[in-house]
Design a protein around this motif. Structure first.
Motif, PDB file in Angstrom:
ATOM      1  N   SER A  81      -9.442  -9.246  -4.047  1.00  0.00           N
ATOM      2  CA  SER A  81      -8.152  -9.542  -4.638  1.00  0.00           C
ATOM      3  C   SER A  81      -7.047  -9.156  -3.950  1.00  0.00           C
ATOM      4  O   SER A  81      -7.317  -8.412  -2.930  1.00  0.00           O
ATOM      5  N   TYR A  82      -5.718  -9.455  -3.899  1.00  0.00           N
ATOM      6  CA  TYR A  82      -4.710  -9.076  -3.323  1.00  0.00           C
ATOM      7  C   TYR A  82      -4.485  -7.639  -3.582  1.00  0.00           C
ATOM      8  O   TYR A  82      -4.502  -6.919  -2.387  1.00  0.00           O
ATOM      9  N   GLU A  83      -4.652  -6.986  -4.545  1.00  0.00           N
ATOM     10  CA  GLU A  83      -4.615  -5.830  -4.711  1.00  0.00           C
ATOM     11  C   GLU A  83      -5.576  -5.004  -3.916  1.00  0.00           C
ATOM     12  O   GLU A  83      -4.932  -3.658  -3.466  1.00  0.00           O
ATOM     13  N   ILE A  84      -6.620  -5.235  -3.830  1.00  0.00           N
ATOM     14  CA  ILE A  84      -7.933  -4.641  -3.300  1.00  0.00           C
ATOM     15  C   ILE A  84      -7.484  -4.773  -1.634  1.00  0.00           C
ATOM     16  O   ILE A  84      -7.657  -3.663  -0.988  1.00  0.00           O
ATOM     17  N   GLU A 100      -4.817  -4.997  -0.281  1.00  0.00           N
ATOM     18  CA  GLU A 100      -3.596  -4.214   0.106  1.00  0.00           C
ATOM     19  C   GLU A 100      -4.092  -2.710  -0.070  1.00  0.00           C
ATOM     20  O   GLU A 100      -3.549  -1.738   1.019  1.00  0.00           O
ATOM     21  N   LYS A 101      -4.865  -2.326  -0.976  1.00  0.00           N
ATOM     22  CA  LYS A 101      -5.460  -0.875  -0.995  1.00  0.00           C
ATOM     23  C   LYS A 101      -6.278  -0.582   0.244  1.00  0.00           C
ATOM     24  O   LYS A 101      -6.314   0.508   0.695  1.00  0.00           O
ATOM     25  N   ARG A 140      -4.025  -0.179   3.140  1.00  0.00           N
ATOM     26  CA  ARG A 140      -3.013   0.950   3.165  1.00  0.00           C
ATOM     27  C   ARG A 140      -3.939   2.174   3.540  1.00  0.00           C
ATOM     28  O   ARG A 140      -3.715   2.990   4.026  1.00  0.00           O
TER      29      ARG A 140
END
Length: 121
Positions: A48-51, A53-54, A57
């Motif tokens: 997912s986009y969230e994963i 990005e995590k 980072r």
């Protein structure tokens, strides 16, 4: 997100192994299930986009390097340009962009026929 799962999976696994983390440890850090992490590393799932990005980072990765692996990353000239771009202001970046676009458009133009010295009929 249009991301090839194999590219992301390879980057994820290599980054995890470089930090000497187990899959279980990384799954806990990213707050995802172990089975989801395994699927990501085995190219069975896109993040997912969230994963995404995590991961970039946490491992301090460039998103470009993840999405476009092996694109000039080891080229010294490319690295020098990237380093220098960070020192440019907005106006300088606009000039560089226009110059680059002009250089690239030259390659797209059809070549002119060469004069081989033969008389025109």
């Amino acid at each position: 997100m249009a991301l090839v799962s194999k590219q992301f999976g390879m980057v994820l696994k290599n980054a995890r192994m470089d930090k000497r983390l187990t899959q279980a440890e990384l799954a806990e850090i990213l707050d995802i299930s172990l089975s989801y992490l395994k699927d990501l590393e085995r190219y069975r799932n896109n993040p997912s986009y969230e994963i995404f990005e995590k991961v970039i980072r946490f491992f301090n990765l460039s998103a470009d390097a993840v999405i476009y692996p092996n694109q000039n990353q080891s080229n010294k000239t490319y690295q020098d340009i990237n380093r220098l771009l960070t020192r440019c202001d907005e106006k300088q970046l606009e000039v560089i962009l226009a110059t680059t676009e002009a250089l690239l458009s030259v390659n797209k133009r059809p070549s002119k026929p060469q004069d081989n010295g033969a008389p025109l009929q």
